[in-house]
Design a protein around this motif. Sequence first.
Motif, PDB file in Angstrom:
ATOM      1  N   VAL A 110     -11.662  -9.815  -4.480  1.00  0.00           N
ATOM      2  CA  VAL A 110     -11.735 -11.272  -4.672  1.00  0.00           C
ATOM      3  C   VAL A 110     -10.951 -11.673  -5.923  1.00  0.00           C
ATOM      4  N   ARG A 111     -11.120 -10.930  -7.000  1.00  0.00           N
ATOM      5  CA  ARG A 111     -10.414 -11.251  -8.252  1.00  0.00           C
ATOM      6  C   ARG A 111      -8.910 -11.221  -8.031  1.00  0.00           C
ATOM      7  N   ASP A 169       0.173  -3.015  -7.771  1.00  0.00           N
ATOM      8  CA  ASP A 169      -0.195  -2.462  -9.085  1.00  0.00           C
ATOM      9  C   ASP A 169      -1.659  -2.723  -9.407  1.00  0.00           C
ATOM     10  N   ALA A 170      -2.116  -3.945  -9.156  1.00  0.00           N
ATOM     11  CA  ALA A 170      -3.493  -4.315  -9.493  1.00  0.00           C
ATOM     12  C   ALA A 170      -4.515  -3.532  -8.671  1.00  0.00           C
ATOM     13  N   LEU A 171      -4.164  -3.242  -7.422  1.00  0.00           N
ATOM     14  CA  LEU A 171      -5.103  -2.541  -6.544  1.00  0.00           C
ATOM     15  C   LEU A 171      -4.891  -1.027  -6.550  1.00  0.00           C
ATOM     16  N   GLY A 172      -3.778  -0.580  -7.111  1.00  0.00           N
ATOM     17  CA  GLY A 172      -3.463   0.837  -7.075  1.00  0.00           C
ATOM     18  C   GLY A 172      -3.179   1.308  -5.657  1.00  0.00           C
ATOM     19  N   ARG A 173      -2.539   0.453  -4.875  1.00  0.00           N
ATOM     20  CA  ARG A 173      -2.240   0.727  -3.467  1.00  0.00           C
ATOM     21  C   ARG A 173      -0.738   0.731  -3.249  1.00  0.00           C
ATOM     22  N   MET A 221       0.055  -6.555   3.093  1.00  0.00           N
ATOM     23  CA  MET A 221      -0.929  -7.092   4.047  1.00  0.00           C
ATOM     24  C   MET A 221      -2.013  -7.864   3.275  1.00  0.00           C
ATOM     25  N   PHE A 222      -2.529  -7.281   2.205  1.00  0.00           N
ATOM     26  CA  PHE A 222      -3.542  -7.922   1.366  1.00  0.00           C
ATOM     27  C   PHE A 222      -3.016  -9.270   0.873  1.00  0.00           C
ATOM     28  N   ARG A 243      -8.859  -3.346   8.039  1.00  0.00           N
ATOM     29  CA  ARG A 243      -9.026  -2.004   7.457  1.00  0.00           C
ATOM     30  C   ARG A 243      -8.628  -1.915   5.993  1.00  0.00           C
ATOM     31  N   LEU A 244      -8.879  -2.989   5.260  1.00  0.00           N
ATOM     32  CA  LEU A 244      -8.681  -3.001   3.823  1.00  0.00           C
ATOM     33  C   LEU A 244     -10.018  -3.209   3.120  1.00  0.00           C
ATOM     34  N   GLY A 245     -11.098  -2.980   3.837  1.00  0.00           N
ATOM     35  CA  GLY A 245     -12.435  -3.228   3.317  1.00  0.00           C
ATOM     36  C   GLY A 245     -12.930  -2.179   2.350  1.00  0.00           C
ATOM     37  N   ASP A 246     -12.143  -1.132   2.110  1.00  0.00           N
ATOM     38  CA  ASP A 246     -12.584  -0.110   1.172  1.00  0.00           C
ATOM     39  C   ASP A 246     -12.264  -0.465  -0.281  1.00  0.00           C
ATOM     40  N   ILE A 247     -11.679  -1.631  -0.492  1.00  0.00           N
ATOM     41  CA  ILE A 247     -11.417  -2.126  -1.845  1.00  0.00           C
ATOM     42  C   ILE A 247     -12.713  -2.713  -2.377  1.00  0.00           C
TER      43      ILE A 247
END
Length: 118
Positions: A54-55, A80-84, A91-92, A44-48
């Motif tokens: 990938v980067r 920070d990079a994902l804003g999450r 988890m990511f 459930r992290l597919g909304d990125i």
Amino acid sequence: MKLTYPAVAAAVASAAVAMATLSAPPAQADSTTDAFLSTLAHYRLGDIDPATAVRVGETVCPMLAEPGQNAANVAADVADALGRPLGPATMFTGLAISIFCPRAVNAMTDGVPFSFLR
């Protein structure tokens, strides 16, 4: 709740080990990138955005190999990079470790420093 380094490191290690042992990439995935994106979607992290995922995912292994770096710092950088928030970023990070740098899973469980990845 304030997360401490041991708690975050334990969560990242647990996530990486669990992902490595419990979720093999789908048989139809023909590349590491496809496997990573598929695994993100499964958890459930597919909304990125896929390109961003990938980067950022591919930067996890080099970050772990930097002197003085640890899994908690990497998870914070990923957040920070994902804003999450730190939870999903942890988890990511575990998923990225298990797919892009599986040798790090062994290092985590064996207590070997990440610097061996360089």
